[in-house]
Design a protein around this motif. Structure first.
Motif, PDB file in Angstrom:
ATOM      1  N   ASN A  72     -13.141  17.591 -18.179  1.00  0.00           N
ATOM      2  CA  ASN A  72     -13.639  16.083 -17.344  1.00  0.00           C
ATOM      3  C   ASN A  72     -13.009  15.093 -16.445  1.00  0.00           C
ATOM      4  O   ASN A  72     -13.557  14.348 -16.326  1.00  0.00           O
ATOM      5  CB  ASN A  72     -14.393  15.897 -18.377  1.00  0.00           C
ATOM      6  N   SER A  73     -11.014  15.285 -16.279  1.00  0.00           N
ATOM      7  CA  SER A  73     -11.076  14.765 -14.924  1.00  0.00           C
ATOM      8  C   SER A  73     -10.131  15.203 -14.683  1.00  0.00           C
ATOM      9  O   SER A  73      -9.828  16.983 -15.043  1.00  0.00           O
ATOM     10  CB  SER A  73     -10.407  13.516 -16.425  1.00  0.00           C
ATOM     11  N   PHE A  74      -8.921  14.843 -13.356  1.00  0.00           N
ATOM     12  CA  PHE A  74      -8.561  15.805 -13.563  1.00  0.00           C
ATOM     13  C   PHE A  74      -7.324  16.479 -14.185  1.00  0.00           C
ATOM     14  O   PHE A  74      -6.065  17.782 -14.304  1.00  0.00           O
ATOM     15  CB  PHE A  74      -7.182  15.165 -12.344  1.00  0.00           C
ATOM     16  N   ASP A  75      -6.678  15.097 -14.820  1.00  0.00           N
ATOM     17  CA  ASP A  75      -5.687  15.657 -15.291  1.00  0.00           C
ATOM     18  C   ASP A  75      -5.177  17.038 -17.493  1.00  0.00           C
ATOM     19  O   ASP A  75      -4.792  17.074 -16.980  1.00  0.00           O
ATOM     20  CB  ASP A  75      -4.927  14.481 -16.728  1.00  0.00           C
ATOM     21  N   ASN A  76      -6.770  16.624 -17.682  1.00  0.00           N
ATOM     22  CA  ASN A  76      -7.453  18.078 -18.504  1.00  0.00           C
ATOM     23  C   ASN A  76      -7.699  19.000 -17.404  1.00  0.00           C
ATOM     24  O   ASN A  76      -7.558  20.231 -17.977  1.00  0.00           O
ATOM     25  CB  ASN A  76      -9.026  17.321 -19.018  1.00  0.00           C
ATOM     26  N   VAL A  77      -8.490  19.253 -16.331  1.00  0.00           N
ATOM     27  CA  VAL A  77      -7.879  21.082 -15.898  1.00  0.00           C
ATOM     28  C   VAL A  77      -6.972  20.951 -15.267  1.00  0.00           C
ATOM     29  O   VAL A  77      -6.764  22.410 -16.078  1.00  0.00           O
ATOM     30  CB  VAL A  77      -8.758  20.256 -14.424  1.00  0.00           C
ATOM     31  N   LYS A  78      -6.026  19.956 -14.514  1.00  0.00           N
ATOM     32  CA  LYS A  78      -4.565  20.098 -15.375  1.00  0.00           C
ATOM     33  C   LYS A  78      -3.482  21.044 -15.801  1.00  0.00           C
ATOM     34  O   LYS A  78      -3.260  22.235 -15.862  1.00  0.00           O
ATOM     35  CB  LYS A  78      -3.711  19.499 -13.974  1.00  0.00           C
ATOM     36  N   ALA A  79      -4.348  20.389 -17.281  1.00  0.00           N
ATOM     37  CA  ALA A  79      -3.709  20.564 -18.730  1.00  0.00           C
ATOM     38  C   ALA A  79      -3.992  22.026 -18.455  1.00  0.00           C
ATOM     39  O   ALA A  79      -3.253  23.122 -18.628  1.00  0.00           O
ATOM     40  CB  ALA A  79      -3.892  20.003 -19.256  1.00  0.00           C
TER      41      ALA A  79
END
Ligand code: HEC
Length: 123
Positions: A72-79
C-alpha cells in the motif's frame, strides 16, 4: 416464418457472443492511463507499477496484507521487490502465483521487471 425466427435467434447469439468476447478489453477502456501499447521499457512507478498494484493487488495486500505482504505504499512495494517476493509471486516462482490462480499479462509483468531492474526509482 419459422426459418426467419431461427435466423434471428442465431444472429442474436452471434452478436451476444461477439460482445462477450470483448469483455477482457474493457479493462483497458476503464483504465486508459495504463500502458496499453506494451512499451514496458518506459515503465515508471507512478505511471505503471503503482497502477498495476492498485488494480490487481491492493484488495488483498492493503495495510494488513495477505501473506504478511502489504503493497500500500512505495516503500512497501519497493521492499517486496527488493527481496524478490514481488517478482516470484508474479511469476509463481516457488510461491503461489499472484493474483491467485492467474497471471498478469506479459506486458504488465515486464513493466514491473523493468522498474525493478532500473533500481526501483520513485518516478
Ligand atoms: C484475492 C486476494 C489476493 C490478490 C488479489 C493478490 N494476492 Fe498476493 N497473496 C494473497 C494470499 C492469500 C497470500 C498468502 C499466500 C497464499 O496462501 O496463497 C498472498 C501472498 C503474496 C505474496 C507473498 C508470497 C510469498 O510467500 O513470498 C506476495 C509477494 C504477493 N502475494 C503479491 C501479490 C501481488 C503482486 C498481487 C497483484 C498482482 C497480489 N499478490 C494479488 C492474496 C492475494
Amino acid at each position: 416464418m419459422k426459418k426467419k425466427l431461427l435466423i434471428t435467434l442465431i444472429a442474436g447469439m452471434a452478436i451476444t457472443f461477439t460482445l462477450n468476447s470483448c469483455y477482457y478489453d474493457q479493462f483497458q477502456e476503464l483504465h486508459p492511463s495504463l500502458n496499453t501499447a506494451c512499451d514496458s521499457s518506459a515503465a515508471t512507478y507512478s505511471g505503471d507499477v503503482n497502477k498495476i498494484v492498485n488494480a490487481y493487488c491492493i484488495g488483498c495486500h492493503g495495510s494488513s496484507g495477505s501473506g504478511g505482504v502489504s503493497l500500500n505504499s512505495f516503500d512497501n512495494v519497493k521492499a517486496a521487490a527488493a527481496n524478490n517476493k514481488l517478482m516470484n509471486a508474479l511469476t509463481g516462482n516457488g510461491v503461489p502465483s499472484m493474483p491467485p490462480n492467474t497471471h498478469l499479462d506479459d506486458c504488465k509483468i515486464g513493466s514491473i521487471r523493468h522498474w525493478i531492474q532500473s533500481g526501483m526509482p520513485n518516478n
